[in-house]
Design a protein around this motif. Structure first.
Motif, PDB file in Angstrom:
ATOM      1  N   ARG A 188     115.045  -5.553  28.531  1.00 31.03           N
ATOM      2  CA  ARG A 188     113.986  -4.597  28.882  1.00 31.03           C
ATOM      3  C   ARG A 188     112.653  -5.094  28.345  1.00 31.03           C
ATOM      4  NH1 ARG A 188     115.325   1.502  27.391  1.00 31.03           N
ATOM      5  NH2 ARG A 188     116.901   1.059  28.993  1.00 31.03           N
ATOM      6  N   SER A 189     111.583  -4.795  29.059  1.00 31.40           N
ATOM      7  CA  SER A 189     110.252  -5.239  28.640  1.00 31.40           C
ATOM      8  C   SER A 189     109.907  -4.678  27.270  1.00 31.40           C
ATOM      9  CB  SER A 189     109.188  -4.790  29.652  1.00 31.40           C
ATOM     10  OG  SER A 189     109.387  -5.401  30.900  1.00 31.40           O
ATOM     11  N   GLY A 190     109.425  -5.553  26.394  1.00 27.88           N
ATOM     12  CA  GLY A 190     108.946  -5.123  25.086  1.00 27.88           C
ATOM     13  C   GLY A 190     107.441  -5.000  25.063  1.00 27.88           C
ATOM     14  N   ALA A 191     106.782  -5.685  25.990  1.00 28.11           N
ATOM     15  CA  ALA A 191     105.330  -5.589  26.163  1.00 28.11           C
ATOM     16  C   ALA A 191     105.021  -5.975  27.599  1.00 28.11           C
ATOM     17  CB  ALA A 191     104.604  -6.518  25.198  1.00 28.11           C
ATOM     18  N   LEU A 192     104.201  -5.186  28.258  1.00 28.14           N
ATOM     19  CA  LEU A 192     103.787  -5.484  29.626  1.00 28.14           C
ATOM     20  C   LEU A 192     102.334  -5.062  29.765  1.00 28.14           C
ATOM     21  CD1 LEU A 192     105.861  -4.778  32.866  1.00 28.14           C
ATOM     22  CD2 LEU A 192     103.364  -4.933  32.805  1.00 28.14           C
ATOM     23  N   LEU A 193     101.467  -6.040  29.948  1.00 30.33           N
ATOM     24  CA  LEU A 193     100.029  -5.787  30.065  1.00 30.33           C
ATOM     25  C   LEU A 193      99.536  -6.274  31.423  1.00 30.33           C
ATOM     26  CD1 LEU A 193     100.428  -5.650  26.912  1.00 30.33           C
ATOM     27  CD2 LEU A 193      98.059  -6.427  26.738  1.00 30.33           C
ATOM     28  N   ALA A 210     104.797  -0.623  27.921  1.00 24.71           N
ATOM     29  CA  ALA A 210     106.042  -1.160  27.340  1.00 24.71           C
ATOM     30  C   ALA A 210     105.958  -1.335  25.826  1.00 24.71           C
ATOM     31  CB  ALA A 210     106.463  -2.480  27.996  1.00 24.71           C
ATOM     32  N   SER A 211     104.876  -1.907  25.325  1.00 18.82           N
ATOM     33  CA  SER A 211     104.739  -2.020  23.874  1.00 18.82           C
ATOM     34  C   SER A 211     104.312  -0.695  23.247  1.00 18.82           C
ATOM     35  CB  SER A 211     103.722  -3.109  23.510  1.00 18.82           C
ATOM     36  OG  SER A 211     102.456  -2.838  24.070  1.00 18.82           O
ATOM     37  N   THR A 212     103.834   0.222  24.081  1.00 14.08           N
ATOM     38  CA  THR A 212     103.347   1.513  23.599  1.00 14.08           C
ATOM     39  C   THR A 212     104.158   2.649  24.212  1.00 14.08           C
ATOM     40  OG1 THR A 212     101.676   1.421  25.362  1.00 14.08           O
ATOM     41  CG2 THR A 212     100.987   0.744  23.156  1.00 14.08           C
ATOM     42  N   VAL A 213     104.116   3.803  23.580  1.00 14.87           N
ATOM     43  CA  VAL A 213     104.928   4.936  24.033  1.00 14.87           C
ATOM     44  C   VAL A 213     104.385   5.552  25.321  1.00 14.87           C
ATOM     45  CG1 VAL A 213     105.755   5.491  21.725  1.00 14.87           C
ATOM     46  CG2 VAL A 213     103.622   6.542  22.550  1.00 14.87           C
ATOM     47  N   ARG A 214     103.144   5.237  25.653  1.00 13.71           N
ATOM     48  CA  ARG A 214     102.520   5.731  26.882  1.00 13.71           C
ATOM     49  C   ARG A 214     101.541   4.671  27.378  1.00 13.71           C
ATOM     50  NH1 ARG A 214      97.224   7.347  26.001  1.00 13.71           N
ATOM     51  NH2 ARG A 214      96.616   7.443  23.796  1.00 13.71           N
ATOM     52  N   PRO A 215     101.159   4.723  28.654  1.00 13.77           N
ATOM     53  CA  PRO A 215     100.160   3.771  29.138  1.00 13.77           C
ATOM     54  C   PRO A 215      98.817   4.002  28.447  1.00 13.77           C
ATOM     55  CG  PRO A 215     101.305   4.833  30.969  1.00 13.77           C
ATOM     56  CD  PRO A 215     101.665   5.599  29.735  1.00 13.77           C
ATOM     57  N   HIS A 235      91.298  -0.486  18.101  1.00 13.88           N
ATOM     58  CA  HIS A 235      90.904   0.920  17.996  1.00 13.88           C
ATOM     59  C   HIS A 235      91.476   1.785  19.118  1.00 13.88           C
ATOM     60  CE1 HIS A 235      88.138   0.235  14.663  1.00 13.88           C
ATOM     61  NE2 HIS A 235      87.701  -0.844  15.301  1.00 13.88           N
ATOM     62  N   GLY A 236      91.898   1.141  20.218  1.00 15.33           N
ATOM     63  CA  GLY A 236      92.402   1.909  21.355  1.00 15.33           C
ATOM     64  C   GLY A 236      93.867   2.274  21.243  1.00 15.33           C
ATOM     65  N   VAL A 237      94.608   1.529  20.422  1.00 15.21           N
ATOM     66  CA  VAL A 237      96.043   1.805  20.246  1.00 15.21           C
ATOM     67  C   VAL A 237      96.300   2.151  18.786  1.00 15.21           C
ATOM     68  CG1 VAL A 237      98.383   0.959  20.566  1.00 15.21           C
ATOM     69  CG2 VAL A 237      96.555   0.113  22.058  1.00 15.21           C
ATOM     70  N   PRO A 250     107.824  -2.486  16.241  1.00 15.35           N
ATOM     71  CA  PRO A 250     106.403  -2.242  16.487  1.00 15.35           C
ATOM     72  C   PRO A 250     105.503  -3.422  16.132  1.00 15.35           C
ATOM     73  CG  PRO A 250     107.416  -0.313  15.494  1.00 15.35           C
ATOM     74  CD  PRO A 250     108.442  -1.392  15.460  1.00 15.35           C
ATOM     75  N   ALA A 251     105.810  -4.140  15.028  1.00 15.49           N
ATOM     76  CA  ALA A 251     104.966  -5.273  14.620  1.00 15.49           C
ATOM     77  C   ALA A 251     104.968  -6.371  15.678  1.00 15.49           C
ATOM     78  CB  ALA A 251     105.444  -5.819  13.281  1.00 15.49           C
ATOM     79  N   TRP A 252     106.143  -6.642  16.248  1.00 15.15           N
ATOM     80  CA  TRP A 252     106.227  -7.664  17.307  1.00 15.15           C
ATOM     81  C   TRP A 252     105.523  -7.204  18.566  1.00 15.15           C
ATOM     82  CZ3 TRP A 252     109.064  -7.343  22.022  1.00 15.15           C
ATOM     83  CH2 TRP A 252     109.062  -8.536  22.757  1.00 15.15           C
ATOM     84  N   ARG A 253     105.704  -5.947  18.935  1.00 17.03           N
ATOM     85  CA  ARG A 253     105.043  -5.406  20.127  1.00 17.03           C
ATOM     86  C   ARG A 253     103.521  -5.449  19.956  1.00 17.03           C
ATOM     87  NH1 ARG A 253     108.815  -2.217  23.339  1.00 17.03           N
ATOM     88  NH2 ARG A 253     110.768  -1.871  22.215  1.00 17.03           N
ATOM     89  N   ARG A 254     103.051  -5.132  18.764  1.00 21.50           N
ATOM     90  CA  ARG A 254     101.608  -5.179  18.502  1.00 21.50           C
ATOM     91  C   ARG A 254     101.093  -6.616  18.627  1.00 21.50           C
ATOM     92  NH1 ARG A 254      98.124  -6.102  14.199  1.00 21.50           N
ATOM     93  NH2 ARG A 254      96.284  -4.744  14.137  1.00 21.50           N
ATOM     94  N   HIS A 255     101.823  -7.556  18.059  1.00 21.69           N
ATOM     95  CA  HIS A 255     101.424  -8.963  18.135  1.00 21.69           C
ATOM     96  C   HIS A 255     101.325  -9.423  19.590  1.00 21.69           C
ATOM     97  CE1 HIS A 255     101.323 -13.294  17.422  1.00 21.69           C
ATOM     98  NE2 HIS A 255     102.340 -13.403  18.264  1.00 21.69           N
ATOM     99  N   MET A 256     102.327  -9.090  20.406  1.00 21.13           N
ATOM    100  CA  MET A 256     102.326  -9.507  21.806  1.00 21.13           C
ATOM    101  C   MET A 256     101.222  -8.814  22.590  1.00 21.13           C
ATOM    102  SD  MET A 256     104.555 -11.788  21.767  1.00 21.13           S
ATOM    103  CE  MET A 256     104.392 -12.190  23.503  1.00 21.13           C
ATOM    104  N   THR A 257     100.894  -7.588  22.214  1.00 22.53           N
ATOM    105  CA  THR A 257      99.805  -6.875  22.890  1.00 22.53           C
ATOM    106  C   THR A 257      98.475  -7.594  22.679  1.00 22.53           C
ATOM    107  OG1 THR A 257     100.942  -4.746  22.682  1.00 22.53           O
ATOM    108  CG2 THR A 257      98.553  -4.686  23.009  1.00 22.53           C
ATOM    109  N   PHE A 258      98.180  -7.976  21.451  1.00 24.63           N
ATOM    110  CA  PHE A 258      96.942  -8.704  21.177  1.00 24.63           C
ATOM    111  C   PHE A 258      96.948 -10.064  21.882  1.00 24.63           C
ATOM    112  CE2 PHE A 258      96.490  -5.677  17.683  1.00 24.63           C
ATOM    113  CZ  PHE A 258      95.116  -5.468  17.676  1.00 24.63           C
ATOM    114  N   ARG A 259      98.065 -10.740  21.833  1.00 29.18           N
ATOM    115  CA  ARG A 259      98.157 -12.061  22.463  1.00 29.18           C
ATOM    116  C   ARG A 259      97.932 -11.973  23.968  1.00 29.18           C
ATOM    117  NH1 ARG A 259     103.482 -16.074  22.397  1.00 29.18           N
ATOM    118  NH2 ARG A 259     102.900 -17.270  24.256  1.00 29.18           N
ATOM    119  N   PHE A 260      98.620 -11.052  24.637  1.00 29.00           N
ATOM    120  CA  PHE A 260      98.495 -10.931  26.088  1.00 29.00           C
ATOM    121  C   PHE A 260      97.110 -10.441  26.497  1.00 29.00           C
ATOM    122  CE2 PHE A 260     103.341 -10.275  26.758  1.00 29.00           C
ATOM    123  CZ  PHE A 260     103.526 -11.649  26.680  1.00 29.00           C
ATOM    124  N   ALA A 261      96.523  -9.549  25.696  1.00 28.73           N
ATOM    125  CA  ALA A 261      95.182  -9.057  26.014  1.00 28.73           C
ATOM    126  C   ALA A 261      94.183 -10.210  26.064  1.00 28.73           C
ATOM    127  CB  ALA A 261      94.749  -8.017  24.985  1.00 28.73           C
TER     128      ALA A 261
END
Length: 274
Positions: A188-193, A210-215, A235-237, A250-261
């Motif tokens: 299952r997706s752990g992060a999708l941006l 995916a990395s967050t509980v809501r879009p 500041h947005g998440v 959560p730490a991995w999901r946060r890392h992937m969110t910054f990377r993909f952004a």
């Protein structure tokens, strides 16, 4: 899975009065995947006759809640919008068998409200609007990005039915960038941006799922630099909005969110300007 608490199945065209214990039945891939002890009656949507996908008079796209993933994939595969590749990318993010593809519905994926739901990602990123029908016949519209409020929490009132999601023509004309990660090859997706660049004013939108509980959608009126994107995500998440389950800490999901952004920013801002 057998649902041994269900005592009646009705055609949704003649559903009568909604009552506690009712559940809408679309493709059933979630309903029949695990026990549903609260469900007493299924209201079958298969005979509603809704056109799966249709173009609107303004050039947008209306996707019926009963549209299957396979139907959406086939339709988008013939389209020539700049955003067309995003449909197949999100359909493939299911990593599902052909049986699921041909039964699972767009509406079911949204109404489950799971963080990893790729139809949530698709419709939120393309500024979709959910059309909701109440048992009394009234109609309500909610932006797709606001429809899911948390993990499994939706903006659905008792008895309401998701009829369709409409994507505007302007969003379909956007250039898009897609990034997805999973801990497992078929997981299952752990992060999708998803990033989208407006075709008229150049505004960049970044939709985190995916990395967050809501879009969570971030918008940049002018092309952002690296620092601006990082600050917006920071500041947005909120820390508590990163999802925590077996599919990723959560730490991995946060890392992937910054990377993909940052990867999306480079693709849609820097590389597009060359």
């Amino acid at each position: 899975m057998d649902l041994n608490t269900v005592v009646e199945m009705r055609d949704a065209r003649n559903r009568g009065t909604w009552r506690p214990g009712d559940a809408w039945l679309g493709g059933g891939t979630y309903l029949f995947s695990e026990p549903q002890p609260h469900v007493r009656r299924l209201l079958d949507l298969s005979r509603m006759g809704w056109e799966p996908v249709r173009l609107t008079p303004t050039g947008g796209l209306e996707i019926a809640a009963t549209c299957t993933i396979a139907q959406l994939s086939r339709f988008a595969g013939r389209a020539d919008w700049p955003a067309a590749p995003l449909f197949e990318q999100c359909c493939r993010a299911f990593l599902a068998s052909w049986k699921i593809w041909n039964m699972a519905t767009v509406g079911g994926n949204l109404c489950n409200g799971l963080p990893a739901g790729p139809m949530i990602s698709l419709t939120a990123a393309l500024d979709g609007v959910c059309r909701l029908l109440s048992p009394s016949g009234s109609v309500r519209e909610v932006p797709a990005k606001d429809f899911v409020r948390g993990a499994g929490v939706k903006d659905l009132r008792p008895g309401e039915l998701l009829r369709s999601v409409t994507l505007p023509a302007r969003a379909l004309a956007s250039r898009t960038a897609f990034r997805q990660a999973s801990l497992y090859g078929l997981g299952r997706s752990g992060a999708l941006l998803i990033g989208a660049r407006d075709p008229i004013d150049g505004e960049l939108s970044l939709t985190v799922t995916a990395s967050t509980v809501r879009p969570i959608q971030l918008r940049f009126a002018v092309p952002p630099n690296r620092e601006a994107v990082r600050e917006a995500v920071e500041h947005g998440v909120r820390p508590e909005e990163y999802f925590d389950d077996i599919h990723g800490l959560p730490a991995w999901r946060r890392h992937m969110t910054f990377r993909f952004a940052e990867e999306i920013r480079r693709e849609l801002v820097e590389e597009a300007g060359r």
